[in-house]
Design an enzyme around this catalytic site. Sequence first.
Site, PDB file in Angstrom:
ATOM      1  N   ARG A 118      -3.681   4.351  10.145  1.00  0.00           N
ATOM      2  CA  ARG A 118      -3.959   2.997  10.623  1.00  0.00           C
ATOM      3  C   ARG A 118      -3.341   2.854  12.012  1.00  0.00           C
ATOM      4  NH1 ARG A 118      -0.657  -1.282   7.788  1.00  0.00           N
ATOM      5  NH2 ARG A 118       0.367  -1.412   9.820  1.00  0.00           N
ATOM      6  N   HIS A 132      -1.493  -4.122  10.612  1.00  0.00           N
ATOM      7  CA  HIS A 132      -2.226  -4.447   9.378  1.00  0.00           C
ATOM      8  C   HIS A 132      -3.300  -5.490   9.663  1.00  0.00           C
ATOM      9  CE1 HIS A 132      -3.208  -5.765   5.356  1.00  0.00           C
ATOM     10  NE2 HIS A 132      -2.753  -6.965   5.624  1.00  0.00           N
ATOM     11  N   TYR A 144       8.302  -1.787  11.808  1.00  0.00           N
ATOM     12  CA  TYR A 144       8.589  -0.891  10.676  1.00  0.00           C
ATOM     13  C   TYR A 144       8.124   0.550  10.858  1.00  0.00           C
ATOM     14  CZ  TYR A 144       3.864  -2.629   9.551  1.00  0.00           C
ATOM     15  OH  TYR A 144       2.551  -2.997   9.608  1.00  0.00           O
TER      16      TYR A 144
END
Lengths: 325, 355
Positions: B256, B260, B269
Amino acid sequence: MNELTLVDAVNQAIAHELASDPDVVVFGEDVGKNGGVFRATANLQDRFGENRVFDTPLAESMIAGLSIGMSTQGLKPVAEFQFLGFIYPAFNQIVNHAARMRNRTRGRLHCPIVFRAPFGGGIHAPEHHSESTEALFAHIPGLRVVIPSSPVRAYGLLLAAIRNPDPVIFLEPKRIYRLVKQDVPDNGEALPLDACFVLREGSDVTLVSWGAMMHETLQAANQLSEQGIQADVIDVATIKPLDIDTILNSVEKTGRCVIVHEAARSFGVGAEIAAQIGEKALFSLHAPVQRVTGFDITMPYFKLEKHYMPSVEKIIAAVNHTMEF
Amino acid sequence: MTTAAEFQIEYLQYLQADGKAKSDLPSFASDETLMVNLYKTMVQVRAYDTKAIALQRTGKMGTYASTLGQEALSAATGAAMQKDDVFAPYYRDYAAQIQRSVSMLEIYQYWGGDERGNCYQNNPHDFPMSVPIGSQCLHAAGAAFAFKYRKQNRVAVTTIGEGGTSEGDFYEALNVAGAWKLPVVFVVNNNQWAISVPRGSQTACETIAQKAIAAGFEGIQIDGNDIIACRKIIGDAIDKARRGDGPTLVEAITYRLCDHTTADDASRYREDNEVTNAQELEPIKRTRAYLTDVGFWNDEKEAALQVECKKNVDAVVEQYLNIEQQPLENLFDYHYAELPANLVEQRQEVIEGSL
């Protein structure tokens, strides 16, 4: 005469629709060869074949999710949850998808599903087998919630539920599955899914109930009649959408209302009915609306369950209180 | 002792990161039209995706889930399906949806907060993208049951992220698909991150693909940045389902490259160098290198494609920004086939309130 119990009337309705509509499929846990733990689907697999009436793996969310996939492709699933107490793993599928598929696709896809489940207490069942949580479903836009209280209404309402193009939660009061028999002609005639049924007419008080509690309510009405108090008795039958007009018409006539349900008292369907009476018929009332219900507690295991259940005596006491107000 | 299962999970890759063939390629890899169309879809979707983020950043769209870096898997999934098949996607599969006649406009409209984006004017059967994680797998299984029941030669395909494979519905769907040998294909986009939770925290299993083995059918791993592997293996799985040989789980390894959603900041993160390394593997660059190598593509065609894709997106944005608001009746009118009395009353309340 075709004398049937309520559970036999359920069976007869499902069989009628299986015979008349090839898109109807019936499934759940133990509904096939075993015919359901209450025998609601007895002999249907033999009559209609394993491709129409079949057992699923033991997974409730799966039962609901499959129903959604099938129904958007034009099938009409009649899916059984073995007890209402086990439906909760399926809540996500029912609330997030079945109930809103029509709305979120602006009518492109829809879910003509009947989710059947036996419910309610009073048969000394194991834990988690006796709850009455119809209000959880009545709160959800896009669902219908239907509860029959007699063999005739079980047959007619279930036919209507299966033919309805939207998801219906069809809750079967198992305590009265075999309580009485009625003549239930297999005539394919459905009952309306948006109407209460007036079971008895009287001018002094309106008694409102549904499901198994209709029987205590009718018994109370009979005893009250002997005291000279005549009750209108209404079987709500379809909890959602609620036919409030029939209830309001009665309350406007009697000026008094007692609502009887087995479910916990707070935030329940009785509260909604009382609120609407307050909003729309306040000046017809001679006394506050009373509720005779289960307590706001976990459904007790069977040793104490009789202390939880509303009784004929409690209903009569509430009516007398209302009359004396 | 009973040996219940011994297994190996196959990992398939045809194109290396530099676009060179790793092994013999399937025959469709030399089909210029097919390969160029796949590439064009990927490039178009990236242009569409970049613009969607820009629209969100400028207040013209709601929260949006980007598909950056996952275009090959999605394009291959859509291309491998037939028109009458049914797709039950999660919310990052625009390339597949667009190949299945869902319009870019509808997808913009959806993320712009308008349910009409789920109307899919040119695709009557596909499910709208599923937001509750994993739940769509069961819908695909149910649709597959309907095909089997009616003896139709159709297949259901569902997609899910690797985070979603921790959901009960994923396992329940695999289980019933295996038990009933349903014509369904499960495609897992293992993009390494479920918002902030890395793949390694989701499961102790070495692969996601092996979860199919517990359900009694085949699981296979592919390089999800390799358009040829994706098209070949998903295509084979769909053919197998159509033949009546049951379900397959395809785990595609991707990354990815985006946050998100536009509401997320992945720099909180994960390490920058991990993302930088993943950029080297991304699918559009790789596909272009392959196409150039085999003579299907050149700088001139690329320049023309970039212009065309931008033009297409600009035209869609123009339409998107000028969509008329839904009539307020729409709030009510699609909850039931027949509107109950209380909704008739509330509908009237809203209409009168807006006058």
